[in-house]
Structures are given as structure tokens and as C-alpha cells.
Design a protein around this motif. Structure first.
Motif, PDB file in Angstrom:
ATOM      1  N   ILE A  37       5.113  11.585  -3.619  1.00 21.80           N
ATOM      2  CA  ILE A  37       4.961  10.319  -4.339  1.00 21.80           C
ATOM      3  C   ILE A  37       5.350   9.186  -3.402  1.00 21.80           C
ATOM      4  N   GLU A  38       4.447   8.227  -3.260  1.00 18.27           N
ATOM      5  CA  GLU A  38       4.752   7.056  -2.435  1.00 18.27           C
ATOM      6  C   GLU A  38       4.944   5.847  -3.342  1.00 18.27           C
ATOM      7  N   LEU A  39       6.016   5.107  -3.099  1.00 16.03           N
ATOM      8  CA  LEU A  39       6.323   3.890  -3.840  1.00 16.03           C
ATOM      9  C   LEU A  39       6.372   2.730  -2.853  1.00 16.03           C
ATOM     10  N   LYS A  40       5.670   1.639  -3.198  1.00 14.53           N
ATOM     11  CA  LYS A  40       5.641   0.480  -2.300  1.00 14.53           C
ATOM     12  C   LYS A  40       5.944  -0.779  -3.093  1.00 14.53           C
ATOM     13  N   PHE A  41       6.900  -1.580  -2.586  1.00 14.10           N
ATOM     14  CA  PHE A  41       7.187  -2.905  -3.115  1.00 14.10           C
ATOM     15  C   PHE A  41       6.790  -3.933  -2.063  1.00 14.10           C
ATOM     16  N   ASP A  42       5.989  -4.920  -2.464  1.00 16.89           N
ATOM     17  CA  ASP A  42       5.766  -6.066  -1.584  1.00 16.89           C
ATOM     18  C   ASP A  42       6.223  -7.316  -2.332  1.00 16.89           C
ATOM     19  N   ASN A  43       5.783  -8.488  -1.892  1.00 11.80           N
ATOM     20  CA  ASN A  43       6.281  -9.714  -2.533  1.00 11.80           C
ATOM     21  C   ASN A  43       5.524 -10.075  -3.805  1.00 11.80           C
ATOM     22  N   GLN A  44       4.638  -9.182  -4.275  1.00 17.18           N
ATOM     23  CA  GLN A  44       3.877  -9.469  -5.490  1.00 17.18           C
ATOM     24  C   GLN A  44       3.968  -8.377  -6.548  1.00 17.18           C
ATOM     25  N   GLN A  45       4.044  -7.113  -6.124  1.00 11.01           N
ATOM     26  CA  GLN A  45       3.974  -6.026  -7.094  1.00 11.01           C
ATOM     27  C   GLN A  45       4.527  -4.739  -6.502  1.00 11.01           C
ATOM     28  N   ARG A  46       4.561  -3.702  -7.331  1.00  4.60           N
ATOM     29  CA  ARG A  46       4.883  -2.367  -6.849  1.00  4.60           C
ATOM     30  C   ARG A  46       3.690  -1.462  -7.128  1.00  4.60           C
ATOM     31  N   THR A  47       3.399  -0.559  -6.211  1.00  2.00           N
ATOM     32  CA  THR A  47       2.243   0.333  -6.323  1.00  2.00           C
ATOM     33  C   THR A  47       2.683   1.759  -6.017  1.00  2.00           C
ATOM     34  N   PHE A  48       1.857   2.713  -6.487  1.00  2.00           N
ATOM     35  CA  PHE A  48       2.165   4.129  -6.315  1.00  2.00           C
ATOM     36  C   PHE A  48       0.984   4.854  -5.679  1.00  2.00           C
ATOM     37  N   ALA A  49       1.296   5.990  -5.054  1.00  2.00           N
ATOM     38  CA  ALA A  49       0.282   6.940  -4.604  1.00  2.00           C
ATOM     39  C   ALA A  49       0.831   8.335  -4.851  1.00  2.00           C
ATOM     40  N   ALA A  50      -0.055   9.246  -5.256  1.00  2.00           N
ATOM     41  CA  ALA A  50       0.330  10.639  -5.493  1.00  2.00           C
ATOM     42  C   ALA A  50      -0.461  11.522  -4.549  1.00  2.00           C
ATOM     43  N   ASN A  51       0.234  12.226  -3.683  1.00  2.00           N
ATOM     44  CA  ASN A  51      -0.408  13.074  -2.676  1.00  2.00           C
ATOM     45  C   ASN A  51      -1.464  12.308  -1.890  1.00  2.00           C
ATOM     46  N   GLY A  52      -1.138  11.055  -1.578  1.00  2.00           N
ATOM     47  CA  GLY A  52      -2.008  10.234  -0.758  1.00  2.00           C
ATOM     48  C   GLY A  52      -3.087   9.478  -1.509  1.00  2.00           C
ATOM     49  N   VAL A  53      -3.192   9.672  -2.822  1.00  2.00           N
ATOM     50  CA  VAL A  53      -4.233   9.018  -3.622  1.00  2.00           C
ATOM     51  C   VAL A  53      -3.596   7.896  -4.446  1.00  2.00           C
ATOM     52  N   PRO A  54      -4.076   6.643  -4.324  1.00  2.00           N
ATOM     53  CA  PRO A  54      -3.499   5.543  -5.117  1.00  2.00           C
ATOM     54  C   PRO A  54      -3.644   5.795  -6.613  1.00  2.00           C
ATOM     55  N   VAL A  55      -2.587   5.500  -7.371  1.00  2.00           N
ATOM     56  CA  VAL A  55      -2.598   5.639  -8.832  1.00  2.00           C
ATOM     57  C   VAL A  55      -2.000   4.382  -9.432  1.00  2.00           C
TER      58      VAL A  55
END
Length: 417
Positions: free
Chosen positions: A205-223
């Protein structure tokens, strides 16, 4: 003249050949270390020969002063297949380096359970909730050193400065579907982390925070939302001191607000606590009591309303609000652990207990450590840096992570305390 060691405590207690064979077969000749793909058995030099590149390794040591010690086990227990794991040659050597400090017994026992769960699923499709977070890798962060990886055990004590520990708990909770904190969406910089989870198959599971939102990816696929690969139950010690309490709140509502549960969930968990909680916690219960208020003469009169009141020690026992601060914290941990225990029956679950300095003496900290290591869920307990237990034995099997430096880097300290 040297003293003669007690009978059965000295020397090496090796596996019998039939025990080694049983350990290998139960592991399907696969290395127990998650993610290891090295085959340990295959064709030998001759057409009728087999090459075995694996070994049956001890969890608790075969030697008196060996890796991970003996934890008071008898010679029979040391030689039991329950005390064995199957490893490739490389990992068999690695887990015993430096007296096994990076590979505590609890971690190896967890890997053994995970491997057996994976094999059962491959054999007959049997569902199992076994699993946990194996690794948290900080790919980029303004708060931490980049590309730093934390390997987590079944129970992990996380120590260091105040906000580094809380950040990791926040990120783990968010990655598993918990409420995310807006403070990580900021102009301070990009934060990217990756959680490796075995549930029981390997998941990322990848979690990313930038200056606008947070996003996820599961096994390399954005969700679009956090993948449901596990569950987190999160208790912040600071919530208790910061929450604006009102005398009008029922106890189930107050506890629910502090833990992020619905009040009916809180009441529903009391039965599990009475069966499976700590010895101290089993004495609590909810009572639906009639409300009273004083009349003009100071006499109590019923209002017609009823309140859910938590008491310890029976219908006339001490109320939740009448307990000492440390006892209130213990009750909140009881409820958090009960929900984690319930969820762990259906999916891998981690209990996050985020505190700087818990209001417990060393005896109660020891009881907490022993209680949590025996639970079916994974635990991450945070403490201020520099804290040391007076008793080492209750913390046996706990991994310990220490955050150090101006830009924090993680170091795994000895579990031997």
C-alpha cells in the motif's frame, strides 16, 4: 571450583532428524522469511540425488547462551517442532547474527504462523485472518530520512521524540482506512510511504500526501480510497487530556468519542472484555442508571432519564469518572484491545497505542507488555525516548524501534533490553 550446571539446562538441545523433517515438510521446504523466493530443495548432482539448501533453525536457542536465549523453556520444548522454523542458508545465518537481536522470537513465531496460513490457503483455499504489517518504508518525507525502512514485529515498542512517533501511527492508520490528518497535507513537502503487509499474501500500500490531497495505490495500481488490506485501532493518549468532557455525556458516549467508536460498539465490547480482558479489566460493566437532580431543598429527585454508567467492582463500584487517571487509561486500552481482538478474527489488525509517557508504574507496564504480546493482533506502543523497563522478562519478544537524529532515522535496538 566451578559450579555444576543444573540438570537439563546446559549443552545444546538439537532437533532430532525426524523433527527436522517435520519442520521442513510443514513449511513445504520454503524459507520462513516473508518474500524469500530461494528454493531450499531441488535436483542434486546425480539423477537420483536431491540437493537440500535449507535448515531447521531454532527460534529459542539450542545453546544455553545462543541467539534469543531460552526464555525458560525445558529441553523438550527447545527440541520441539513448535520451536523450529525452516530457512534458506542465507537467512538461517542472518537471523542468528548478533545473538538474533534484529529477529526476536515473537517475530519468528509470527512468520511461522503466517507461512502456515499461506500454505493452508494454497492447499484448500481456507480463509485465515493471520497477517500484519511487516515493513514501513518512508520513500520521501520532510520529517524523516528518505528510504528508511522500519521492520515491525508482532509487538513493537516505538520510542523517540514526540511528533515522529505520532506521525508514523497517523500514516499507518490512514493507510489502513483510518481518518487521515489534514496536517500532513501541507506546503512543507511531499510525503510518500509504502506499507508491506502480509494478509497472508504479500500486499503493498502506497500513501502519498502533497500540498493538496492524499492519494493511495495498491500493489502499484492507483485507487481512490485506502485498500482494505487490514484494520487499525488507534488510541491517542493525548485525546484523553484534550477532549472537552461534559457531565452530560454518558460514559459509553465519552469512551466512544475518545476512541473513535460508536457508543453502541463500546457497550457491545464489554462482554469480550469481561471474558478476555486483563484480570483488572474484567471487573468493569455498564449499568443503565436512573438520572437524578437536586430539588429546591437539595434533595435528589428522578428526572425520568437514564444514563449509561461504567463502573468497576459491581453496581455500587467506582464509576469511570471517579477512577484515577491511570485507571481511566487502562480502561480505554481495554476497549481498544477488545475491538482489535474482534477485528483480528476477520482481517489482519494492528492496535496503535500512541503515548509519550503512560501513567503506569513499572509493574503495570510489565503487565501491559505481557498482555499485548499474547493477543491475536499486532501492537505498536509508543513511549518517550530513553524510557527503560525495570523488568526485562515481560518485554521478551517485543521489537524495539528508536528514532534518532534531527532528521529521524530508525534503528532497531536489542530486544534483550
Amino acid at each position: 571450583m566451578a559450579k555444576k550446571p543444573a540438570a537439563g539446562t546446559s549443552g545444546r538441545h538439537e532437533f532430532l532428524p525426524k523433527t527436522k523433517k517435520l519442520i521442513a515438510e510443514r513449511a513445504s521446504y520454503r524459507c520462513v522469511v516473508p518474500g524469500c523466493k530461494v528454493p531450499t530443495i531441488g535436483p542434486g548432482a546425480k539423477f537420483d540425488d536431491v540437493s537440500n539448501a535449507g535448515s531447521a533453525s531454532h527460534i529459542y536457542s539450542a545453546a544455553e547462551n545462543g541467539p534469543r536465549g531460552r526464555a525458560g523453556l525445558t529441553p523438550t520444548q527447545i527440541k520441539s517442532p513448535q520451536n523450529g522454523i525452516w530457512t534458506c542458508r542465507t537467512h538461517g545465518t542472518e537471523i542468528d547474527n548478533n545473538k538474533g537481536e534484529r529477529y526476536p522470537a515473537a517475530l519468528l513465531l509470527g512468520w511461522k504462523a503466517l507461512q502456515e496460513a499461506q500454505l493452508r490457503r494454497e492447499q484448500d483455499g481456507r480463509h485465515t485472518p493471520v497477517g500484519w504489517i511487516h515493513e514501513l518504508k518512508i520513500i520521501q518525507s520532510w520529517l524523516f530520512k528518505s528510504d528508511e525502512a522500519l521492520t515491525l514485529g508482532k509487538a513493537t515498542l516505538l520510542q523517540g521524540p514526540p511528533f515522529g512517533k505520532s506521525a508514523l501511527c497517523d500514516w499507518i492508520s490512514t493507510s489502513l482506512g483510518g481518518k487521515h490528518e489534514d496536517r500532513w497535507i501541507s506546503s512543507l513537502g511531499l510525503t510518500i510511504l509504502n506499507l508491506k503487509i502480509f494478509a497472508p499474501e504479500e500486499q503493498a500500500i502506497e500513501l502519498k500526501f502533497d500540498n493538496q490531497q492524499r492519494t493511495f495505490a495498491a500493489n502499484g495500481v492507483p485507487v481512490s480510497e485506502a485498500p482494505k488490506r487490514g484494520s487499525a485501532v488507534f488510541f491517542r493518549q493525548s485525546a484523553w487530556s484534550l477532549y472537552p468532557r461534559s457531565d452530560d455525556d454518558d460514559d459509553d458516549e465519552l469512551i466512544g468519542q475518545l476512541l473513535g467508536f460508536e457508543r453502541d460498539v463500546v457497550r457491545g465490547l464489554i462482554h469480550d472484555i469481561q471474558r478476555n480482558g486483563t484480570k483488572w479489566g474484567r471487573l468493569i460493566a455498564f449499568y443503565h442508571e436512573e438520572d437524578f437532580e437536586d430539588d429546591d431543598h437539595g434533595e435528589p429527585v428522578p428526572t425520568g432519564g437514564r444514563t449509561w454508567t461504567l463502573r468497576r467492582g459491581g453496581p455500587t463500584g467506582v464509576t469511570f469518572r471517579g477512577l484515577a487517571g491511570s485507571e481511566q487509561e487502562r480502561i480505554l486500552i481495554e476497549f481498544a484491545a477488545a475491538l482489535a481482538r474482534e477485528r483480528a478474527a476477520f482481517s489482519p489488525t494492528v492496535l496503535l497505542l500512541d503515548g509519550s509517557g503512560w501513567n503506569f508504574d513499572d509493574g503495570n507496564m510489565a503487565l501491559l507488555a505481557e498482555y499485548l504480546i499474547g493477543q491475536p493482533f499486532q501492537t505498536i506502543l509508543t513511549m518517550r525516548g530513553g524510557w527503560q523497563p525495570n523488568q526485562a522478562a515481560p518485554w521478551w519478544g517485543w521489537s524495539r524501534v528508536v528514532l534518532i537524529g534531527k532528521q529521524y532515522s530508525a534503528q532497531i535496538a536489542s530486544h534483550d533490553w
